[in-house]
Design a protein around this motif. Structure first.
Motif, mmCIF file in Angstrom:
data_model
loop_
_atom_site.group_PDB
_atom_site.id
_atom_site.type_symbol
_atom_site.label_atom_id
_atom_site.label_comp_id
_atom_site.label_asym_id
_atom_site.label_seq_id
_atom_site.Cartn_x
_atom_site.Cartn_y
_atom_site.Cartn_z
ATOM 1 N N LEU A 200 0.832 -1.212 0.000
ATOM 2 C CA LEU A 200 0.000 0.000 0.000
ATOM 3 C C LEU A 200 0.863 1.256 0.000
ATOM 4 N N SER A 201 1.879 1.288 0.855
ATOM 5 C CA SER A 201 2.757 2.461 0.901
ATOM 6 C C SER A 201 3.588 2.567 -0.374
ATOM 7 N N THR A 202 3.999 1.409 -0.935
ATOM 8 C CA THR A 202 4.752 1.427 -2.194
ATOM 9 C C THR A 202 3.898 2.002 -3.323
ATOM 10 N N ALA A 203 2.639 1.582 -3.381
ATOM 11 C CA ALA A 203 1.719 2.095 -4.399
ATOM 12 C C ALA A 203 1.497 3.596 -4.221
ATOM 13 N N LYS A 204 1.350 4.016 -2.984
ATOM 14 C CA LYS A 204 1.111 5.436 -2.692
ATOM 15 C C LYS A 204 2.299 6.280 -3.150
ATOM 16 N N GLU A 205 3.511 5.813 -2.853
ATOM 17 C CA GLU A 205 4.722 6.539 -3.260
ATOM 18 C C GLU A 205 4.854 6.558 -4.784
ATOM 19 N N THR A 206 4.564 5.427 -5.416
ATOM 20 C CA THR A 206 4.663 5.330 -6.877
ATOM 21 C C THR A 206 3.702 6.298 -7.557
ATOM 22 N N LEU A 207 2.479 6.349 -7.044
ATOM 23 C CA LEU A 207 1.468 7.235 -7.631
ATOM 24 C C LEU A 207 1.814 8.706 -7.397
ATOM 25 N N ALA A 208 2.367 9.017 -6.231
ATOM 26 C CA ALA A 208 2.758 10.397 -5.944
ATOM 27 C C ALA A 208 3.881 10.837 -6.884
ATOM 28 N N GLN A 209 4.855 9.959 -7.118
ATOM 29 C CA GLN A 209 5.952 10.274 -8.031
ATOM 30 C C GLN A 209 5.452 10.420 -9.463
ATOM 31 N N ALA A 210 4.539 9.531 -9.862
ATOM 32 C CA ALA A 210 3.981 9.603 -11.214
ATOM 33 C C ALA A 210 3.206 10.898 -11.414
ATOM 34 N N ASP A 211 2.461 11.298 -10.408
ATOM 35 C CA ASP A 211 1.689 12.545 -10.496
ATOM 36 C C ASP A 211 2.624 13.744 -10.617
ATOM 37 N N GLU A 212 3.750 13.684 -9.911
ATOM 38 C CA GLU A 212 4.721 14.774 -9.985
ATOM 39 C C GLU A 212 5.327 14.866 -11.389
ATOM 40 N N VAL A 213 5.625 13.713 -11.971
ATOM 41 C CA VAL A 213 6.169 13.692 -13.335
ATOM 42 C C VAL A 213 5.156 14.251 -14.330
#
Length: 218
Positions: A181-194
């Motif tokens: 869950l935390s890995t997915a959250k971090e991945t999505l946050a990074q993707a949104d930033e990109v």
């Protein structure tokens, strides 16, 4: 300091004994979560208590060497600790034995719930990794929509996981990898930033990038 430690230890024993009495009186009326939380808290406080007894004994010995003493009430409470703790441990073991059938039955039910959630979580994580939002050919606008959809899905899973995560810990089971869950959250946050950067560059440089090189005034 010694008086404060003695008071804390006394409060721990009082709290544990009151909890045992309440559980025995209420029996099956207690929720499984509350039941396991009690045993978990007792275990944590027991570790803390065991860590304080040694230093407390050394402190009291040092005080006596200098002919200093704690008040009589605290001294009596300290002297009663060994017997009280022995009785408390026996009561806890008796309580656990009496509740063993229920704990075993509930643990099986919880394990099934955890397995179902684990399947949902792994399926959602696989879908995230295969999401078109991570493809360079996907427009930033479309990617952001996909990221929002994935974020909503994992937010829902995170809400569902709260009780299950605690139950898995309390029952000492190892079924769900909640770190996903935390890995997915971090991945999505990074993707949104990109995607935000891509949209920014498109807005700032879009006209220049769409201009034919032959027409650019160098």
């Amino acid at each position: 300091a010694a008086e404060t430690t003695i008071e804390k230890l006394k409060n721990y024993l009082d709290w544990t004994e009151d909890g045992i009495i309440e559980l025995k009186a209420s029996g099956s009326q207690f929720s499984f979560m509350k039941l396991m939380n009690f045993f978990h808290d007792v275990s944590l406080r027991q570790e803390e208590t065991d860590g304080k007894l040694g230093p407390l004994k050394r402190t009291l010995t040092l005080l006596r060497e200098f002919e200093l003493h704690v008040p009589q009430a605290e001294q009596r409470a300290y002297e009663a600790f060994p017997e009280r703790m022995q009785v408390m441990r026996k009561k806890l073991e008796d309580l656990k034995r009496g509740l063993a059938p229920r704990i075993s039955k509930e643990a099986e039910r919880i394990k099934e719930q955890l397995l179902q959630f684990d399947n949902k979580l792994r399926h959602a994580f696989d879908e995230l990794l295969a999401c078109d939002a991570f493809l360079s050919s996907t427009s930033p606008e479309t990617a952001r929509v996909l990221i929002e959809q994935q974020t909503e899905a994992f937010t829902t899973l995170e809400k569902q996981s709260r009780d299950l995560s605690q139950l898995q810990q309390l029952t000492s089971l190892s079924v769900v990898d909640f770190n996903l869950l935390s890995t997915a959250k971090e991945t999505l946050a990074q993707a949104d930033e990109v995607m935000s950067l891509r949209l920014h560059f498109n807005e700032e440089l879009g006209e220049l990038l769409s201009t034919k090189w032959g027409e650019v005034d160098l």
